[in-house]
Each structure stands twice: as C-alpha cells, then as structure tokens.
Design a protein around this motif. Structure first.
Motif, short mmCIF file in Angstrom:
data_model
loop_
_atom_site.label_atom_id
_atom_site.label_comp_id
_atom_site.label_asym_id
_atom_site.label_seq_id
_atom_site.Cartn_x
_atom_site.Cartn_y
_atom_site.Cartn_z
N ARG A 70 0.79 -1.06 0.14
CA ARG A 70 -0.17 0.10 0.00
C ARG A 70 0.70 1.17 -0.07
N HIS A 71 2.05 1.37 0.76
CA HIS A 71 2.91 2.63 0.91
C HIS A 71 3.21 2.84 -0.76
N SER A 74 0.64 4.47 -2.32
CA SER A 74 0.34 5.98 -1.92
C SER A 74 1.22 6.86 -2.49
N ILE A 75 2.42 6.38 -2.55
CA ILE A 75 3.55 7.27 -2.89
C ILE A 75 3.68 7.43 -4.56
N THR A 108 8.85 0.39 13.31
CA THR A 108 7.65 0.44 12.47
C THR A 108 7.59 2.00 11.79
N ILE A 110 6.31 5.23 9.53
CA ILE A 110 4.99 6.14 9.83
C ILE A 110 3.87 5.59 8.83
N SER A 111 4.43 5.22 7.53
CA SER A 111 3.39 4.78 6.76
C SER A 111 3.97 3.24 6.31
N PRO A 112 3.04 2.15 7.16
CA PRO A 112 3.53 1.00 6.92
C PRO A 112 3.14 0.52 5.67
N PRO A 113 4.19 -0.49 5.07
CA PRO A 113 3.89 -0.98 3.78
C PRO A 113 3.13 -2.33 3.83
N SER A 114 1.83 -1.95 4.05
CA SER A 114 0.88 -3.26 4.22
C SER A 114 1.00 -4.06 2.85
N ARG A 169 -5.95 -5.01 0.98
CA ARG A 169 -4.84 -4.98 1.74
C ARG A 169 -5.06 -5.67 2.72
#
Length: 195
Positions: A70-71, A74-75, A108, A110-114, A169
């Motif tokens: 997900r990370h 998102s980027i 962990t 800040i934006s976990p790579p789910s 996810r």
C-alpha cells in the motif's frame, strides 16, 4: 547488492505462455500450482519471468502477493493492481527474487508497507509476468518465489476493483501464514532450470 534499474509488468496475457527462448518449470504447492517461464538477457541484465497460477482449491478463493504494498501505491511508485517490482536478495553468483507478503518492519515506519493481495477465484487462474533489470553483471543462478494464501477474510480489508481484479490490503500476519512457492534455480549459462 545490485539494484533494479527498471521493472516492467506484463499484463495478464490472453493466450497461453509460449516463448521459445524461456526455460519452463512447474511448481506445485498445496494452495496453488504455478507454471513459470524464465530467461535472462545478458545484454540488458534483465530477468524475464512469466507465470500462470492455478488455484488448487475449487471451493475457496486464493490471495496472491504479487501486487506490492500500500505504501508504494500511496507514493505513486506502484500502480494499484499492477504486478510490483520483486524484492530481492543476493548478489554475484546467486540472486533470489520475491513476490511475497513481508512482515511489519522494525522499527515501524510512519506509513507501514501493508501487503497487497490479488484475489483469485476458487479454481481460478492468474496469468502475469515481469521484467526486472539488475546492475552488476549476470548472476550464475536465479530463482523466483511467490507467496500465496488460501482466503481467510479476517486477514483482508479495503478492497479495490482494478483491471487485474480485486485487490485487498492484507494484515502483516499473512507473512507468517503464506505458502511460498519457489522455482528451482535457473542456471544463467545453461539457460535452464537445474535441480
């Protein structure tokens, strides 16, 4: 360690995989069977992997972890639904490529790579492929591993419809539950899988 210079995904091809210059193997697991074709282009340093996965269970869906995390989506580094660049380890003589669900990093972020999973229907099939370029010359041996998990609803949320199918996810717990299907080693000089 070498690093990727480029990755291309090959969309789910409509026709059966048939490429004369790629070595072929079949990996049989409990949850899935994967037919794999692999080749290495020394001129570009690129690994070419094409695969057809069969969900062995005719009553339960299957989660396939070849869609990244997900990370990265998102980027903007990864397109939701596209096959992700594999993670890898090794350099020099042996390189292993992975499309698997990774555990939660420590510490962990800040934006976990789910992990993201593509849902493959009960008894269904998935076709895909990717090209992955390495720096640092040709390795002697390569192999590719794919993570799969029989569907367990408690591990998945936030579904999204994509051209590839439904992407979910996944919980980081799937990293310990997935079945990892790995090809035999591919011998670059022989352009063949070896046992």
């Amino acid at each position: 360690m070498s690093s990727p210079v480029s990755t291309q995904t090959v969309p789910n091809p409509p026709a059966p995989i048939q490429t004369a210059d790629l070595a072929r193997t079949t990996v049989r697991g409990q949850a899935a069977t994967v037919e794999v074709e692999m080749g290495f282009d020394a001129a570009t340093g690129s690994v070419d992997v094409r695969y057809r996965l069969h969900n062995n269970d005719k009553t339960k869906a299957l989660a396939v972890f070849d869609r990244g995390n997900r990370h990265e989506v998102s980027i903007g580094r990864q397109t939701l639904g596209a096959i992700a660049a594999p993670t890898w380890k090794g350099m020099g003589e042996e390189v292993e490529l992975f499309h698997v669900a990774a555990p939660l990093p420590n510490p962990t972020p800040i934006s976990p790579p789910s992990p993201l999973a593509l849902e493959v229907a009960a008894g269904g099939e998935l076709r895909g492929g990717f090209k992955f370029a390495l720096l640092g010359g040709a390795p002697k041996r390569l192999r590719w591993c794919l993570g799969v998990l029989p569907w367990q609803a408690s591990y998945f949320d936030s579904p999204s419809a994509t051209d590839a199918g439904k992407i979910w996810r996944a919980s980081f717990a799937v990293a310990n539950e997935q079945e990892t299907l790995c090809t035999p080693w591919y011998d670059v000089a022989k352009a063949a899988f070896v046992s």
